[in-house]
Motif scaffolding. Structure first.
Motif, PDB file in Angstrom:
ATOM      1  N   PRO A   8       0.839  -1.203   0.000  1.00 36.39           N
ATOM      2  CA  PRO A   8       0.000   0.000   0.000  1.00 36.39           C
ATOM      3  C   PRO A   8       0.874   1.252   0.000  1.00 36.39           C
ATOM      4  N   SER A   9       0.331   2.311  -0.539  1.00 36.15           N
ATOM      5  CA  SER A   9       1.053   3.571  -0.625  1.00 36.15           C
ATOM      6  C   SER A   9       1.380   4.102   0.760  1.00 36.15           C
ATOM      7  N   LEU A  10       2.594   4.617   0.909  1.00 36.42           N
ATOM      8  CA  LEU A  10       3.004   5.193   2.187  1.00 36.42           C
ATOM      9  C   LEU A  10       2.593   6.653   2.307  1.00 36.42           C
ATOM     10  N   ALA A  11       2.130   7.254   1.212  1.00 36.03           N
ATOM     11  CA  ALA A  11       1.779   8.676   1.229  1.00 36.03           C
ATOM     12  C   ALA A  11       0.737   9.003   2.293  1.00 36.03           C
ATOM     13  N   SER A  12      -0.221   8.096   2.494  1.00 43.94           N
ATOM     14  CA  SER A  12      -1.273   8.361   3.479  1.00 43.94           C
ATOM     15  C   SER A  12      -0.805   8.119   4.907  1.00 43.94           C
ATOM     16  N   ASP A  13       0.393   7.559   5.097  1.00 38.30           N
ATOM     17  CA  ASP A  13       0.880   7.209   6.425  1.00 38.30           C
ATOM     18  C   ASP A  13       1.933   8.181   6.949  1.00 38.30           C
ATOM     19  N   VAL A  37       3.027  -5.451   9.146  1.00 39.90           N
ATOM     20  CA  VAL A  37       3.611  -6.704   9.632  1.00 39.90           C
ATOM     21  C   VAL A  37       3.448  -6.726  11.151  1.00 39.90           C
ATOM     22  N   VAL A  38       3.035  -7.868  11.681  1.00 35.67           N
ATOM     23  CA  VAL A  38       2.876  -8.029  13.125  1.00 35.67           C
ATOM     24  C   VAL A  38       3.853  -9.107  13.597  1.00 35.67           C
ATOM     25  N   LEU A  39       4.614  -8.803  14.616  1.00 40.25           N
ATOM     26  CA  LEU A  39       5.513  -9.751  15.259  1.00 40.25           C
ATOM     27  C   LEU A  39       4.902 -10.078  16.618  1.00 40.25           C
ATOM     28  N   CYS A  40       4.528 -11.323  16.818  1.00 43.09           N
ATOM     29  CA  CYS A  40       3.864 -11.737  18.047  1.00 43.09           C
ATOM     30  C   CYS A  40       4.707 -12.792  18.745  1.00 43.09           C
ATOM     31  N   ALA A  41       5.248 -12.453  19.885  1.00 44.96           N
ATOM     32  CA  ALA A  41       6.072 -13.379  20.656  1.00 44.96           C
ATOM     33  C   ALA A  41       5.341 -13.724  21.951  1.00 44.96           C
ATOM     34  N   GLY A  42       5.153 -15.009  22.183  1.00 45.02           N
ATOM     35  CA  GLY A  42       4.548 -15.453  23.434  1.00 45.02           C
ATOM     36  C   GLY A  42       3.059 -15.178  23.530  1.00 45.02           C
ATOM     37  N   THR A  58      -4.910  -3.796   7.150  1.00 50.66           N
ATOM     38  CA  THR A  58      -3.555  -3.341   6.818  1.00 50.66           C
ATOM     39  C   THR A  58      -2.501  -4.422   6.989  1.00 50.66           C
ATOM     40  N   VAL A  59      -2.812  -5.490   7.733  1.00 52.19           N
ATOM     41  CA  VAL A  59      -1.818  -6.538   8.005  1.00 52.19           C
ATOM     42  C   VAL A  59      -1.640  -7.413   6.766  1.00 52.19           C
ATOM     43  N   LEU A  60      -0.414  -7.419   6.253  1.00 48.19           N
ATOM     44  CA  LEU A  60      -0.060  -8.240   5.100  1.00 48.19           C
ATOM     45  C   LEU A  60       0.599  -9.547   5.524  1.00 48.19           C
ATOM     46  N   GLU A  61       1.217  -9.530   6.723  1.00 47.72           N
ATOM     47  CA  GLU A  61       1.970 -10.688   7.182  1.00 47.72           C
ATOM     48  C   GLU A  61       2.068 -10.634   8.699  1.00 47.72           C
ATOM     49  N   TYR A  62       2.090 -11.804   9.318  1.00 41.95           N
ATOM     50  CA  TYR A  62       2.343 -11.858  10.754  1.00 41.95           C
ATOM     51  C   TYR A  62       3.273 -13.017  11.054  1.00 41.95           C
ATOM     52  N   LEU A  63       4.081 -12.842  12.098  1.00 41.12           N
ATOM     53  CA  LEU A  63       5.068 -13.836  12.495  1.00 41.12           C
ATOM     54  C   LEU A  63       4.792 -14.223  13.945  1.00 41.12           C
ATOM     55  N   LEU A  64       4.570 -15.510  14.171  1.00 40.75           N
ATOM     56  CA  LEU A  64       4.301 -16.005  15.514  1.00 40.75           C
ATOM     57  C   LEU A  64       5.554 -16.672  16.059  1.00 40.75           C
ATOM     58  N   ILE A  65       5.984 -16.252  17.231  1.00 42.94           N
ATOM     59  CA  ILE A  65       7.160 -16.820  17.873  1.00 42.94           C
ATOM     60  C   ILE A  65       6.709 -17.464  19.174  1.00 42.94           C
ATOM     61  N   GLY A  66       6.971 -18.744  19.302  1.00 43.05           N
ATOM     62  CA  GLY A  66       6.575 -19.476  20.491  1.00 43.05           C
ATOM     63  C   GLY A  66       6.327 -20.920  20.120  1.00 43.05           C
ATOM     64  N   PRO A  67       5.964 -21.751  21.098  1.00 42.95           N
ATOM     65  CA  PRO A  67       5.703 -23.156  20.805  1.00 42.95           C
ATOM     66  C   PRO A  67       4.592 -23.298  19.760  1.00 42.95           C
ATOM     67  N   LYS A  68       4.823 -24.130  18.740  1.00 42.38           N
ATOM     68  CA  LYS A  68       3.848 -24.262  17.659  1.00 42.38           C
ATOM     69  C   LYS A  68       2.982 -25.500  17.839  1.00 42.38           C
ATOM     70  N   ASP A  69       1.853 -25.481  17.174  1.00 46.17           N
ATOM     71  CA  ASP A  69       0.957 -26.636  17.093  1.00 46.17           C
ATOM     72  C   ASP A  69       0.467 -27.129  18.450  1.00 46.17           C
ATOM     73  N   CYS A  70       0.293 -26.213  19.375  1.00 47.51           N
ATOM     74  CA  CYS A  70      -0.204 -26.600  20.697  1.00 47.51           C
ATOM     75  C   CYS A  70      -0.936 -25.412  21.318  1.00 47.51           C
ATOM     76  N   ASP A  71      -1.525 -25.654  22.482  1.00 48.53           N
ATOM     77  CA  ASP A  71      -2.248 -24.603  23.193  1.00 48.53           C
ATOM     78  C   ASP A  71      -1.352 -23.744  24.079  1.00 48.53           C
ATOM     79  N   ARG A  72      -0.042 -24.000  24.102  1.00 46.16           N
ATOM     80  CA  ARG A  72       0.847 -23.210  24.955  1.00 46.16           C
ATOM     81  C   ARG A  72       1.141 -21.834  24.367  1.00 46.16           C
ATOM     82  N   SER A  73       0.928 -21.673  23.074  1.00 45.17           N
ATOM     83  CA  SER A  73       1.105 -20.383  22.414  1.00 45.17           C
ATOM     84  C   SER A  73      -0.034 -20.252  21.415  1.00 45.17           C
ATOM     85  N   GLY A  74      -1.071 -19.553  21.812  1.00 41.27           N
ATOM     86  CA  GLY A  74      -2.256 -19.480  20.973  1.00 41.27           C
ATOM     87  C   GLY A  74      -3.135 -20.705  21.173  1.00 41.27           C
TER      88      GLY A  74
END
Length: 124
Positions: A8-13, A37-42, A58-74
């Protein structure tokens, strides 16, 4: 087949929002700061924040940091696309919610190799 993505254009931001003076909910923060972009840790256990990231226009991408494929992170089902506890006889959904929302899951083994968590111990 490659798909072109245009940012997206940065002019409006050009005017940045002021820092929050009180506490904001996740949805309020996404609406106010309009991240691309959203960086989500824990992420909290059994709480899915990723749906809020995916529905934010506005979110095009997000990165999840933490234990995957379980209920301990999300949430194992809503965040990671795994089997929901006591539903569907323990089978994962045919199409994870992140795919239904137009996102793709990619593993980042080089990042995972340098992340430490509460389950880490020598030899693991």
């Amino acid at each position: 087949e490659l798909e072109a993505i245009s940012w997206p254009s940065l002019a409006s931001d050009l005017s940045k929002p002021q820092p929050a003076e009180g506490s904001l909910t996740l949805e309020e923060a996404l609406r106010l700061y309009r991240p691309r972009v959203v960086l989500c840790a824990g992420m909290p256990p059994r709480i899915d924040w990723s749906k809020s990231f995916r529905v934010c226009p506005t979110v095009l991408e997000y990165l999840l940091i933490g234990p995957k494929d379980c209920d301990r992170s999300g949430d194992a089902n809503l965040t990671w696309g795994g089997a929901a506890a006591f539903q569907n006889k323990g089978k994962a959904p045919d199409t994870p919610s992140y795919v239904q929302d137009g996102f793709v899951r990619r593993e980042l083994p080089k990042l995972s190799a340098v992340c430490l968590g509460t389950d880490d111990a020598p030899g693991r």
